[in-house]
Design an enzyme around this catalytic site. Sequence first.
Site, PDB file in Angstrom:
ATOM      1  N   HIS A 122      -5.845  -1.803   7.880  1.00  0.00           N
ATOM      2  CA  HIS A 122      -4.588  -1.124   8.204  1.00  0.00           C
ATOM      3  C   HIS A 122      -4.504  -0.963   9.718  1.00  0.00           C
ATOM      4  O   HIS A 122      -5.103  -0.044  10.291  1.00  0.00           O
ATOM      5  CB  HIS A 122      -4.571   0.241   7.505  1.00  0.00           C
ATOM      6  CG  HIS A 122      -3.241   0.924   7.501  1.00  0.00           C
ATOM      7  ND1 HIS A 122      -2.162   0.488   8.235  1.00  0.00           N
ATOM      8  CD2 HIS A 122      -2.803   2.028   6.827  1.00  0.00           C
ATOM      9  CE1 HIS A 122      -1.117   1.289   8.019  1.00  0.00           C
ATOM     10  NE2 HIS A 122      -1.491   2.226   7.166  1.00  0.00           N
ATOM     11  N   ARG A 124      -2.766  -5.796   8.435  1.00  0.00           N
ATOM     12  CA  ARG A 124      -1.377  -5.311   8.407  1.00  0.00           C
ATOM     13  C   ARG A 124      -0.964  -4.802   9.793  1.00  0.00           C
ATOM     14  O   ARG A 124      -1.681  -3.995  10.399  1.00  0.00           O
ATOM     15  CB  ARG A 124      -1.220  -4.177   7.385  1.00  0.00           C
ATOM     16  CG  ARG A 124       0.238  -3.806   7.167  1.00  0.00           C
ATOM     17  CD  ARG A 124       0.427  -2.844   6.016  1.00  0.00           C
ATOM     18  NE  ARG A 124       1.611  -3.210   5.269  1.00  0.00           N
ATOM     19  CZ  ARG A 124       2.468  -2.343   4.730  1.00  0.00           C
ATOM     20  NH1 ARG A 124       2.268  -1.048   4.840  1.00  0.00           N
ATOM     21  NH2 ARG A 124       3.527  -2.758   4.078  1.00  0.00           N
ATOM     22  N   TYR A 152      -1.481   4.466  12.940  1.00  0.00           N
ATOM     23  CA  TYR A 152      -2.820   5.011  12.691  1.00  0.00           C
ATOM     24  C   TYR A 152      -3.814   4.436  13.718  1.00  0.00           C
ATOM     25  O   TYR A 152      -3.413   3.765  14.666  1.00  0.00           O
ATOM     26  CB  TYR A 152      -3.206   4.780  11.222  1.00  0.00           C
ATOM     27  CG  TYR A 152      -2.235   5.533  10.320  1.00  0.00           C
ATOM     28  CD1 TYR A 152      -2.259   6.928  10.276  1.00  0.00           C
ATOM     29  CD2 TYR A 152      -1.253   4.864   9.595  1.00  0.00           C
ATOM     30  CE1 TYR A 152      -1.336   7.639   9.512  1.00  0.00           C
ATOM     31  CE2 TYR A 152      -0.327   5.567   8.823  1.00  0.00           C
ATOM     32  CZ  TYR A 152      -0.377   6.960   8.785  1.00  0.00           C
ATOM     33  OH  TYR A 152       0.543   7.660   8.045  1.00  0.00           O
ATOM     34  N   ASN A 157       5.112   7.951  13.481  1.00  0.00           N
ATOM     35  CA  ASN A 157       3.971   8.640  14.093  1.00  0.00           C
ATOM     36  C   ASN A 157       3.989   8.578  15.624  1.00  0.00           C
ATOM     37  O   ASN A 157       2.957   8.391  16.269  1.00  0.00           O
ATOM     38  CB  ASN A 157       2.637   8.090  13.552  1.00  0.00           C
ATOM     39  CG  ASN A 157       2.375   8.539  12.129  1.00  0.00           C
ATOM     40  OD1 ASN A 157       2.707   9.658  11.756  1.00  0.00           O
ATOM     41  ND2 ASN A 157       1.791   7.669  11.323  1.00  0.00           N
ATOM     42  N   THR A 186       0.452   5.453  -0.201  1.00  0.00           N
ATOM     43  CA  THR A 186      -0.245   6.736  -0.283  1.00  0.00           C
ATOM     44  C   THR A 186       0.498   7.642  -1.246  1.00  0.00           C
ATOM     45  O   THR A 186       1.696   7.859  -1.096  1.00  0.00           O
ATOM     46  CB  THR A 186      -0.304   7.370   1.134  1.00  0.00           C
ATOM     47  OG1 THR A 186      -1.173   6.583   1.925  1.00  0.00           O
ATOM     48  CG2 THR A 186      -0.801   8.801   1.091  1.00  0.00           C
ATOM     49  N   PRO A 234       0.830  -1.209   0.000  1.00  0.00           N
ATOM     50  CA  PRO A 234       0.000   0.000   0.000  1.00  0.00           C
ATOM     51  C   PRO A 234       0.862   1.256   0.000  1.00  0.00           C
ATOM     52  O   PRO A 234       1.802   1.370   0.792  1.00  0.00           O
ATOM     53  CB  PRO A 234      -0.799  -0.114   1.307  1.00  0.00           C
ATOM     54  CG  PRO A 234      -0.075  -1.111   2.145  1.00  0.00           C
ATOM     55  CD  PRO A 234       0.655  -2.018   1.211  1.00  0.00           C
ATOM     56  N   GLN A 239      -7.028  -1.083   0.920  1.00  0.00           N
ATOM     57  CA  GLN A 239      -6.589  -0.913   2.309  1.00  0.00           C
ATOM     58  C   GLN A 239      -7.525   0.057   3.040  1.00  0.00           C
ATOM     59  O   GLN A 239      -7.642   1.235   2.675  1.00  0.00           O
ATOM     60  CB  GLN A 239      -5.147  -0.396   2.390  1.00  0.00           C
ATOM     61  CG  GLN A 239      -4.633  -0.503   3.837  1.00  0.00           C
ATOM     62  CD  GLN A 239      -3.249   0.074   4.066  1.00  0.00           C
ATOM     63  OE1 GLN A 239      -2.972   1.207   3.676  1.00  0.00           O
ATOM     64  NE2 GLN A 239      -2.384  -0.692   4.721  1.00  0.00           N
ATOM     65  N   ASN A 288       1.613   1.204  11.454  1.00  0.00           N
ATOM     66  CA  ASN A 288       2.217   2.521  11.183  1.00  0.00           C
ATOM     67  C   ASN A 288       1.653   3.693  11.977  1.00  0.00           C
ATOM     68  O   ASN A 288       1.689   4.831  11.530  1.00  0.00           O
ATOM     69  CB  ASN A 288       2.151   2.836   9.674  1.00  0.00           C
ATOM     70  CG  ASN A 288       2.897   1.795   8.851  1.00  0.00           C
ATOM     71  OD1 ASN A 288       3.622   0.981   9.410  1.00  0.00           O
ATOM     72  ND2 ASN A 288       2.728   1.814   7.538  1.00  0.00           N
TER      73      ASN A 288
HETATM   74  C1  LIG Z   1       5.275   6.969  -0.504  1.00  0.00           C
HETATM   75  C2  LIG Z   1       4.875   5.928   0.506  1.00  0.00           C
HETATM   76  C3  LIG Z   1       3.544   5.811   0.876  1.00  0.00           C
HETATM   77  C4  LIG Z   1       3.127   4.810   1.766  1.00  0.00           C
HETATM   78  N1  LIG Z   1       1.800   4.668   2.073  1.00  0.00           N
HETATM   79  C5  LIG Z   1       1.366   3.631   2.846  1.00  0.00           C
HETATM   80  C6  LIG Z   1      -0.019   3.387   3.047  1.00  0.00           C
HETATM   81  O1  LIG Z   1      -0.904   4.066   2.514  1.00  0.00           O
HETATM   82  N2  LIG Z   1      -0.353   2.335   3.835  1.00  0.00           N
HETATM   83  C7  LIG Z   1       0.576   1.542   4.447  1.00  0.00           C
HETATM   84  O2  LIG Z   1       0.221   0.597   5.148  1.00  0.00           O
HETATM   85  N3  LIG Z   1       1.907   1.747   4.237  1.00  0.00           N
HETATM   86  C8  LIG Z   1       2.321   2.749   3.444  1.00  0.00           C
HETATM   87  N4  LIG Z   1       3.660   2.909   3.181  1.00  0.00           N
HETATM   88  C9  LIG Z   1       4.614   1.900   3.647  1.00  0.00           C
HETATM   89  C10 LIG Z   1       4.839   0.857   2.523  1.00  0.00           C
HETATM   90  O3  LIG Z   1       3.671   0.076   2.317  1.00  0.00           O
HETATM   91  C11 LIG Z   1       5.995  -0.103   2.879  1.00  0.00           C
HETATM   92  O4  LIG Z   1       5.724  -0.670   4.143  1.00  0.00           O
HETATM   93  C12 LIG Z   1       7.328   0.616   2.915  1.00  0.00           C
HETATM   94  O5  LIG Z   1       7.551   1.342   1.715  1.00  0.00           O
HETATM   95  C13 LIG Z   1       8.478  -0.383   3.112  1.00  0.00           C
HETATM   96  O6  LIG Z   1       8.531  -1.302   2.020  1.00  0.00           O
HETATM   97  P1  LIG Z   1       9.710  -1.171   0.925  1.00  0.00           P
HETATM   98  O7  LIG Z   1      11.003  -1.271   1.703  1.00  0.00           O
HETATM   99  O8  LIG Z   1       9.510  -2.319  -0.010  1.00  0.00           O
HETATM  100  O9  LIG Z   1       9.567   0.176   0.276  1.00  0.00           O
HETATM  101  C14 LIG Z   1       4.096   3.933   2.331  1.00  0.00           C
HETATM  102  C15 LIG Z   1       5.441   4.080   1.960  1.00  0.00           C
HETATM  103  C16 LIG Z   1       5.842   5.056   1.070  1.00  0.00           C
HETATM  104  C17 LIG Z   1       7.282   5.150   0.663  1.00  0.00           C
END
Ligand SMILES: Cc1cc2nc3c(=O)[nH]c(=O)nc-3n(C[C@H](O)[C@H](O)[C@H](O)COP(=O)(O)O)c2cc1C
Length: 362
Positions: free
Chosen positions: A172, A224, A177, A232, A32, A30, A105, A175
């Site tokens: 979700h 998740r 929330y 946060n 954002t 996921p 999500q 993180n």
């Molecule tokens: C730009 C961005 C937006 C993200 N938005 C969400 C989100 O909406 N929901 C969520 O659970 N995690 C979000 N995350 C966390 C990612 O899902 C993921 O856990 C994180 O990038 C680590 O994985 P990676 O090492 O493969 O990038 C976001 C991360 C980034 C970089």
Amino acid sequence: MNSQTVLEQDLFSPVQIGPYQLNNRIVMAPLTRCRSDDDNVPTEMNRIYYQQRATAGLIITEGTQISPQGAGYPNTPGIYNDQQVEAWKRITDSVHAQGGHIFLQLWHVGRVSYQGIQPNDQAPVAPSSIKIAGDYKQPHALKLSEIDDILYDYRNAAKNALAAGFDGVEIHAANGYLIDQFLRDGSNNRTDQYGGDYKNRIRFLFEVLHAVTHIWGNDRVGVRLSPTNPFNSMSDSNPEELFKYVVKQLNSFNLAYLHMVEGALSFSDTTTEIPAFDSRSLRDIYQGTYMANLGYTKQSANQAIQNGKADLVSFGDLFISNPDLPERFLHNVPLNKTNMDTRYGGTEKGYIDYPQFDFSYV
Ligand SMILES: Cc1cc2nc3c(=O)[nH]c(=O)nc-3n(C[C@H](O)[C@H](O)[C@H](O)COP(=O)(O)O)c2cc1C
């Protein structure tokens, strides 16, 4: 070890989650991106973005608020009105037309809501009136009747997600929330049935789970968690005890999957400390399908699958800049780098213009 993880398997082995056979174990995490319209409705640009990434075994959408109160940032999508349902339907249709699968999500940010985002500029809500660091208002501690209202919103959002043609939903609870705020004692000092002992702090998560599985059944719902992520302003005095208990309770649900953020997100604040505990150990307790996340590469993901440490692996950053990530992994071709300036908000630039690899030269 899960029955799905025998030694020959890798990212390209099909896998069953709930009623679905996925083409591969490469999941789009996921993300954002703050590019829905000003009314929090997904756009044509969002449709193209997801369609471009439909060769992932599974797409999990960006966090999508269950109500206006659940929003924390500008231009994030919602799933609480008819316009949003129709817009998401165009996206799910496009992903399905490419043979892909897509889960929504479900998100409520709780206290993590920037100034000016809440309806009527009211205070954001949280289990307790404990503010997070930065440009946020003091949150309002939820009354019991207000918790019931949020459970209603989850249920309504779950119904809307079904109408929008999703294959399933992810709750979700990570993180920092709202659900995570209830789970961890750094953000929850309630003295009623939702606070105090960790067996009380998990209550809200399981009430949400009941509300959502009531609509979807258990095997199309994922959860998740991020037990050791301080993002946060999150902390807990004993995350190991808390999350072992959560995962044991989840065992009886036969969920589509458990999705674990296995450490601290790179953009986490460092104002809080998390007691040492390797959240990857929760994999050994969980009896269902386990999705690992955080910093994986093709190589480390294949190793995790081969060693029984994961059934699926999700990739965040790599999917931002590589719409054709599965094909790139398959053919061992170079990966595009993410432009950090265009991650949140803006136009097509850094969103749908990352190049596909020209495989005619492979
Ligand atoms: C730009 C961005 C937006 C993200 N938005 C969400 C989100 O909406 N929901 C969520 O659970 N995690 C979000 N995350 C966390 C990612 O899902 C993921 O856990 C994180 O990038 C680590 O994985 P990676 O090492 O493969 O990038 C976001 C991360 C980034 C970089």
